[in-house]
Scaffold this motif. Sequence first.
Motif, short mmCIF file in Angstrom:
data_model
loop_
_atom_site.label_atom_id
_atom_site.label_comp_id
_atom_site.label_asym_id
_atom_site.label_seq_id
_atom_site.Cartn_x
_atom_site.Cartn_y
_atom_site.Cartn_z
N SER A 77 0.83 -1.21 0.00
CA SER A 77 0.00 0.00 0.00
C SER A 77 0.86 1.26 0.00
O SER A 77 0.52 2.26 -0.64
CB SER A 77 -0.93 0.01 1.22
OG SER A 77 -1.85 -1.07 1.17
N VAL A 80 1.87 2.07 -3.45
CA VAL A 80 0.81 2.76 -4.18
C VAL A 80 0.79 4.23 -3.80
O VAL A 80 0.69 5.12 -4.67
CB VAL A 80 -0.56 2.11 -3.90
CG1 VAL A 80 -1.69 2.94 -4.52
CG2 VAL A 80 -0.60 0.68 -4.44
N MET A 81 0.90 4.52 -2.51
CA MET A 81 0.86 5.90 -2.06
C MET A 81 2.07 6.68 -2.57
O MET A 81 1.95 7.84 -2.98
CB MET A 81 0.80 5.95 -0.52
CG MET A 81 -0.46 5.33 0.08
SD MET A 81 -2.00 6.07 -0.53
CE MET A 81 -1.89 7.72 0.17
N THR A 106 -3.25 3.27 6.03
CA THR A 106 -2.48 3.27 4.79
C THR A 106 -3.07 2.29 3.79
O THR A 106 -3.17 2.58 2.59
CB THR A 106 -1.01 2.90 5.06
OG1 THR A 106 -0.44 3.85 5.97
CG2 THR A 106 -0.19 2.89 3.78
N ALA A 110 -4.61 3.66 0.23
CA ALA A 110 -4.10 3.20 -1.06
C ALA A 110 -5.23 2.69 -1.96
O ALA A 110 -5.14 2.78 -3.19
CB ALA A 110 -3.06 2.11 -0.86
#
Length: 255
Positions: A77, A80-81, A106, A110
């Motif tokens: 995640s 992704v962030m 988080t 994401a």
Amino acid sequence: MVSWMKSNRQPERQVRDLMKKTAPARLQELKEGDELGPVLLKYPRLMDTPGMIEQDYSMLYPDHANNLYEKWNAKSSRKVMDWAILQGSGWEKYLKLPETLTEEATILAALYVLPLVLPTGMRTNSAGKRFKSSKTDATRAFIDCQPVGTNLPQYLQRNGEEGTRKQPYILVLGDWLSPSQQFLVVEGIALPHGSTLAAIDACFKAFYVLNFEYPAACKAVWQFFQHGCYSVTRASSDVSALVRSLVTAFNAEDE
């Protein structure tokens, strides 16, 4: 078997066993283009017995059934962030993230950032005019957040009458960072799930089990899950450069 299942919801173990035995015929009917309504009337337990969509999907893709749970965690995640931050698309104003995110937050962030950073698709209004979906359109086509206390029957009826929701999609009640309830909505039926991730997993699988196309507004989001998490193929699936970039970043090995 089919006749018995129409009239019986218990014992659940027997229902599950019979649903598994009838899965090949059911999946073939939908693949050949049979309308969903009559198929659901023939197999009502598909919608009112928890886990049946997931079970049918596991018959189609036995090696990919648990991919989302195996791949989507705090570490992936954060990838992704980090990728989203590099895009600089102004998505922060939509999510309004707190300064510090827990691991659980988080993981949720994401998921919600995806329709804000990936390309949105074209829609057709009631007058037949095509236009590009907004980020809000894409977000709601993916996950529709409604306040706690929303009258669920009225909500489902209203959306069915308006025809504004492409199915399936996820409905979340409460704040997105701390939801109280999560549902997969399909054919005007809200199927409860224990987490947002579980609802997304069921939603993705419903596209394949029920032979749905991805909603145009958030098509790129589902393509990311398809290629980045589940690793399954699908016809007529042109993938944008941004989706491919995110898939690469998501699956990159840690240095």
